[in-house]
Every structure is written in C-alpha cells, then in structure tokens.
Design a protein around this motif. Sequence first.
Motif, PDB file in Angstrom:
ATOM      1  N   GLU A 191       0.816  -1.212   0.000  1.00 33.18           N
ATOM      2  CA  GLU A 191       0.000   0.000   0.000  1.00 33.18           C
ATOM      3  C   GLU A 191       0.856   1.272   0.000  1.00 33.18           C
ATOM      4  OE1 GLU A 191      -3.062  -0.673  -0.463  1.00 33.18           O
ATOM      5  OE2 GLU A 191      -4.165   1.164  -0.004  1.00 33.18           O
ATOM      6  N   HIS A 223     -12.731  -7.633  -2.983  1.00 31.56           N
ATOM      7  CA  HIS A 223     -12.047  -6.472  -3.557  1.00 31.56           C
ATOM      8  C   HIS A 223     -12.963  -5.701  -4.505  1.00 31.56           C
ATOM      9  CE1 HIS A 223      -9.170  -4.804  -6.706  1.00 31.56           C
ATOM     10  NE2 HIS A 223      -8.870  -4.134  -5.619  1.00 31.56           N
ATOM     11  N   GLY A 228     -13.470  -4.772   0.753  1.00 35.63           N
ATOM     12  CA  GLY A 228     -12.199  -4.243   0.280  1.00 35.63           C
ATOM     13  C   GLY A 228     -12.287  -3.304  -0.903  1.00 35.63           C
ATOM     14  N   TYR A 258      -9.457  -0.637  -2.046  1.00 38.95           N
ATOM     15  CA  TYR A 258      -8.104  -0.982  -1.585  1.00 38.95           C
ATOM     16  C   TYR A 258      -7.342  -1.668  -2.711  1.00 38.95           C
ATOM     17  CZ  TYR A 258      -9.368   0.357   3.064  1.00 38.95           C
ATOM     18  OH  TYR A 258      -9.747   1.095   4.142  1.00 38.95           O
ATOM     19  N   ARG A 259      -6.137  -1.232  -2.940  1.00 36.66           N
ATOM     20  CA  ARG A 259      -5.343  -1.851  -4.012  1.00 36.66           C
ATOM     21  C   ARG A 259      -4.530  -3.024  -3.497  1.00 36.66           C
ATOM     22  NH1 ARG A 259      -5.908  -0.306  -8.738  1.00 36.66           N
ATOM     23  NH2 ARG A 259      -3.909  -1.097  -9.430  1.00 36.66           N
ATOM     24  N   LEU A 271      -4.793  -6.010  -0.510  1.00 36.57           N
ATOM     25  CA  LEU A 271      -5.505  -6.598   0.617  1.00 36.57           C
ATOM     26  C   LEU A 271      -5.207  -8.082   0.722  1.00 36.57           C
ATOM     27  CD1 LEU A 271      -8.275  -8.374  -0.279  1.00 36.57           C
ATOM     28  CD2 LEU A 271      -9.098  -6.093  -0.809  1.00 36.57           C
ATOM     29  N   GLY A 321      -3.608  -2.637   2.761  1.00 32.57           N
ATOM     30  CA  GLY A 321      -4.468  -1.642   3.370  1.00 32.57           C
ATOM     31  C   GLY A 321      -5.518  -2.280   4.244  1.00 32.57           C
ATOM     32  N   MET A 322      -5.830  -3.549   3.943  1.00 34.89           N
ATOM     33  CA  MET A 322      -6.881  -4.232   4.690  1.00 34.89           C
ATOM     34  C   MET A 322      -6.624  -5.734   4.756  1.00 34.89           C
ATOM     35  SD  MET A 322     -10.997  -4.143   3.991  1.00 34.89           S
ATOM     36  CE  MET A 322     -11.265  -2.545   4.740  1.00 34.89           C
TER      37      MET A 322
END
Lengths: 430, 430
Positions: free
Chosen positions: A235, B201, B206, B209-210, B212, B327-328
């Motif tokens: 990220e 995603h 998600g 978010y790029r 995860l 990010g997640m």
Amino acid sequence: MVKGGRSQEEIRRHNLGTLLRHLHRSGALSRSELAHRMGLNRSTIMALTAELSAAGLVREEQPRDTGRAGRPSLVVRPDPRLYVLAFDVRVDRLVAARVALGGRILDRREAVRRRAGADLEYVVEVLSAFGHELRRTAPPDALCVGVGASYCGMISRADGMVRYGPNLGWVDQAFGAELGLRLGLPVLVGNEAHLGAVAEHERGAGVGYRNLVYLHGDVGVGGGIIVDGRLLDGERGYGCELGHMMVNPYQGRPCACGSRGCLEAEVGEQALIDLAGRSGELSGREGWHTVVRAADEGDAAARDAFHRIGDWLGIGVANLINLFNPGMVIFGGMLREVYPRAEAQVRARIRANVLPVSREQVRLRVAGLGDDATLVGAAELAFSRLLEDPLEVLAEMRAYERRTAARRAAGHPPVPGGAHRRHPRGCLNR
Amino acid sequence: MVKGGRSQEEIRRHNLGTLLRHLHRSGALSRSELAHRMGLNRSTIMALTAELSAAGLVREEQPRDTGRAGRPSLVVRPDPRLYVLAFDVRVDRLVAARVALGGRILDRREAVRRRAGADLEYVVEVLSAFGHELRRTAPPDALCVGVGASYCGMISRADGMVRYGPNLGWVDQAFGAELGLRLGLPVLVGNEAHLGAVAEHERGAGVGYRNLVYLHGDVGVGGGIIVDGRLLDGERGYGCELGHMMVNPYQGRPCACGSRGCLEAEVGEQALIDLAGRSGELSGREGWHTVVRAADEGDAAARDAFHRIGDWLGIGVANLINLFNPGMVIFGGMLREVYPRAEAQVRARIRANVLPVSREQVRLRVAGLGDDATLVGAAELAFSRLLEDPLEVLAEMRAYERRTAARRAAGHPPVPGGAHRRHPRGCLNR
C-alpha cells in the motif's frame, strides 16, 4: 479501482517507453526484431525509432558484417551518452556509480562507511560529492537522465523518506529530498532488497521469471518479491519484509525490531556465531566471515551452525513458496554464502512443508549479479521514469543540465545552497 | 519480460472492456461520469457506448427525473439480458447461480453435499443439472456470457484442473473440462479463497483498496491476496497458500498436508474443539458450531480456545502484513466467526510483530459479502473474459447459444455425449 481508458497520447508514450526498455534490456536490436518483440508492424516501429532518434535517445546504425547476402536491417541501440547516477547505502560502505542506458557500469566510487556517526548529513555529503565527481568526469556531451539510491531500510514510496533504517539508526530521515537538493536533481530511493530483486529480475539470475522471491542478507534479512513481473511494494512501499516473518514463536532469538523469533534473528550473523560456539569471542561482519572460513576448513561446530540456521531459512523459504508460487527463489547479499552451506536443510524443509504442486518447478539460486545487485537495482530505479515517458523526462533532465551549466558559467557552485533551498521538482518517489 | 507495444485494435478493445467494467461495477452511469472516470473525452465515450450498444452489451436510457432543470445526460447501463453461471463447490454444499451483468444474483440452486462419494462425476452431474435448469428458466432473450466455478482446492490456471483438493480427496481431476463438456460452454475454475478475495475487492469490504489479504476459513484455511489491484496467483496459479505457513515449528499440530504446525492446523476446527476441552465429544463443522455457541454463552474453556487460536491467527496475520503491507485484512468463511471472538489476541500480535510503519494504516474486517463471497467471486471470474474483450467473447457465446438451440430444435440433448467428446473451445482457464 477500474483502470482508466487509453488515449492516443498515452499509447504513443507507452510504445516509445516500451521500445526504449527493450533496447535498455537487450542492447542493440534490429527494427524487425523490435517489431517482433513488441507485436507491432515495421512502419510503426520505424516511426517510433525516428522519434526517439530525433530526441537523442537512440542511434540507428549499420550492423557489423553479418556474412550474409542482402542488405542488412539497421540496428537500433541506446544512445551511449545517456547515463544515470546510482547510489548504494550499505551497512559497510557507500557506493556510487555512473551507469549507461543499456546497463553498463561506466565508473564507480566507494567509501568505507563509518560505523558510528553515519547520520543523514554525512551520508548525503559523501554521496553527493561522489555524484558531482562522476558528473564532472563524464564526457562533455553526456547527459544524466535520472538518479536512484538504494538504502538498507524501509522507504516511503511517496517521498523517498527513510521511515525506518535500524542499521544506521535512522527514523523518518528525508534522505531522497536531501540528496536531491545537494545534487540539484530529483532522486528516487528504494529499499535495498526491493532493488536487488528488481536487478536480479531484469539482469540477473531471475531473467525470464515473472514470479520470484529474492532474500537479501545484510545485518538483517530483507526481501524483494516480484509478482507477475512487478515488484510487490504494498500500500505504501513497505512490503516484502520477510525478515520479520516470525518462524520461532517459542524460544525465538531477540530481533532488532523488538520482537523475537523473526527469520532475520534466526539466520543472522549473531545466530551463526552463537550456534558455532564462538559467542563473546567473535562478533559482527568479521566474526561472521571467520565462521564461514571455519566451516569451509571443516570445523564441525561451524558447519553445524550453518545447518541449523539453514533449517530456519528453509522454514521461511517454504512459507514464501506456499504464498507466492514463485518460479525462482534467489539468495542475495550474505545469504549467497549461507545457502550453499545449508542447501540440504533448506531443501529438506521445502520437501516437508511446501505443497507438492507448488514445489514442482521452483528453482533455488544465488544472486547472479553478486554484490552489485542492489547498485544495479538503484540504476534501474533511476532509469524507471525515463523508460515510462522518454521524451518528457529527457526534456526535464536537459533543463536541469542547463541550469547547472549556467550556474557553473556564472562561477556559482553547481546547486544553490542556503536556508531556503527548494526541493527539485520530482524528488517525489513517484 | 518487457511488455509489448499497443496497437489501435488493442486500445479499442481495452477501452470497450474498461467501459463495460465500470458499468458492471457501478451500474448505470452517465456518459459524462464515464468520461470522467476513464479520463477520455465525451466523443470517445459516445463512440464506445454506441459500439457496445449496437452489440447488445449496454443500453442507453433517459435517467429518472433528476428534479433539475435542463436536459439530463443519457445514462448507460449493462444490458440486463446478459448473465453468467456461477458455481461454488464447498465443503458442505454445492451452489449454482445465475448472475446478471452488473452483479445481481438472479436465481440460485443449492444442494447439500454428500460427505462421502463426492467424486468428480457426482459433483459435475449435480452442477450441470443446476446449470441447465438455470439456463432453461432464464427469459428467452437472455444470453449466458460466461461460466465460472469456485473450488476448495488448488487449481491449475492453465486448464482448470483440480490439482489438489484435500477436502474431497481430489488429485488431478479435470473438473473445469468435465463441467464444460456437460454444459457445452467453456468453464473457468478458481480456488475459493482466491475468488473470495476478488469478490471482496470488487464488491465487498475491500472496495477501494489496491492491496488486501483475504483469509478464508473452511475445513482448511485458504488465502487470496490482491497486490496492486490484481490477484496474486503466482507462476502457475497456486499462490496464496497462507494456510500452510508454518507458525508452530516445535509442538505443531498435524496438518492435512502432511506437515505440522501450519496455520490451518493451529486455527482449524479440530484445534478449537481440542483447546475447548471437547475432544472426542465433538467433531467437524457441527462440533465447531457447538464451541462457538458455548463461547457466546460464557463458557470459559470455549472462550479461552478462541483466544488461543487467535494468538496463532495473529502470528499468521502479522507475518502477512509484514510481507504485503496491505491496506486491509479480511476474514472470510469460518474465520468470520473466529476473528470477532479473538480480535484482542490478533491485534496484540500485530502490535508486537509488525514493523510500526507497516501497521500504521492497516484495517481488519470480516467479509462484507458474508457467505456468498466465493460464489460472487466465481461470477466475477465468469465475467472476466467478457470484460477483457467484450465484442469477441459475446460473439463466441452467441455461437454456443445457437449450437445449443439447434440441438434442442433437432430433438437432441443440449450437448453432445459419447466417448469422443471434444472440449469446448476456451475451457482453458486463460
């Protein structure tokens, strides 16, 4: 996020960049070879080549006598006057090089790093002095088209800041921006293991593999992972920290990160020295080399130490193969010396812990570029902007060159100093 | 490998696919919104829309009354007649659905899976019967534009073969090809956790978010990892096997893979039952649910069992955050029930083991699509070819439809049988 549309202008930029990337990677290529590799027709290739040639990025030449009949196709090669500056901040030394478009290292400087007091100011001073010297001694018609630096720590992708560099004790140091100010040029900064992976993928043991895992041993153990041809950086640029994979949750050795049982703690220099029964007597990089020599001379304790850290290394590598299904795993930095002495243990762990279908085709290698992997990676980082948008970046770098020349002509130092220095445009990492 | 050049034809295909992908993701969008999202001008959008509309992929409509003055811009929406078939082979049941372009589940069928004897023939028979029924009961002008299947095992990307499916005891079973033969349509197959990650995603927790990491608990623990917007599947499709990350090298529990101490062994249903002190008394999925209920009713042993598997889960998650800088992190399948009962332990491990800069912004969530994540992922897989090359794939799917209609008109079953059945074109997974 869905990708955007593509306009004519983007396509032209993409195709110019791709053509130049082929030449940078492969050296001289004929137009027909370029047409074949890029899947475009020859008239498109000719137009692209003409545009790059007019800008001074490539040259078209008669090939050497091929010994065949018929008129040979012109070959296109990167213009040899274009170069980048590559810097490598290592645990034990500071390295700088001038690297030509095409990848050849033209000139280099090295300084042994002071263990104590290697603060930002010192590192930037040494590297920028090398940089100015490398530029000054370049041929008068040479042009610097980018600057890249490799650093042994976690780097913020957004601004080239060293967020965490435990080996030099750096936290949140604006390395990229400061070096850029001193050089009067934008500087891109990357983590050393990330850049080592990129270099091995582009020019080393991993050429041709779309998925590879690179483990880099220094004081710690870093990683660079190529997923489908691209560096995994996550990220915000902090991905691939495989050295802090916890492999030993029970009796784990303390790690510099504050945790215990991390891969880098279990396979690092102190682990090796302790397991070889030389704690107290030996330490640091030199102690480590002493154990290496002892193992090679048949010392049983030293050999056993390699086998035991090889088991931990094997657990880490097995986990990585399960996660990444790579075509290749590459051992770089100090792990180039560990892997051959612990190969049996690493392979045993892979057999025991990796799912059969994932271990069918994976290869294990040491870094093909040897000690220069991170420096070569810094050069590739430096070229990355040019290869994405050749004409725009070339124009930008020419403007920097003119500014420097004008200051020199006026008797000023090559870059402005003083309290209100402005960061050069493009010191951002992306 | 260097990317190839881009021709006009590829750009047109890319832009058509991207426009359709925006509509599939977001539903109806105005032309001006499409122009904004794709970074293209309105005349280009109009031309692309006209082409998709003429082919029958989208419709242009007057928007509902906006309450504003002035002529409103036309809205573009996916043609509601287009759908895919999505199949989900789970541990405890077989699911099939008809899913519209745009993502709505239109119709579904489920069967409880026979624990014993769920061989390839049985699974393919049940799913293909569902598939024929879903197609037969679709409106007469509806068109199937793809088929995707989720399977709880390791899938060869090249041919949709189940290489290793321990829950059903499958090894090297040509699932994709056999299901494709029965349906007379090409079938793409993916690993359930990979597809769960894609679904989360695209349409779940998600979105946006790029990077995860998705952990999917079933009998084992699988994973799907999105790196820079794309599924990490590795050299041949076997990546993301985070359940076989060794977290416990000393006293590890035996794992179905033959190793010990894998994450899935330490956080699986048997571990939970044993740690709750109910070994022998309880087993399997039902036993697991009993422990969940006991924990929620305040049973101290059951609660403690969740805390203890939460610690192992936390070690695994911390390793993954260090590796992927996501990010997640999303917990799906049975882990949707583990995570909320072990959140404190997971977070404690993250604090202890993740490098500070990597844990700055990571979020932890349960799957937003709940139990349907894998089915939705199978539908997304089914749409993937259409969204890459809309006109070509639409023409191909119309040809299959005509063939089926002709066979029905002639009184034949919808697909040819017999010993020399040929695989339908495109049964390959890529």
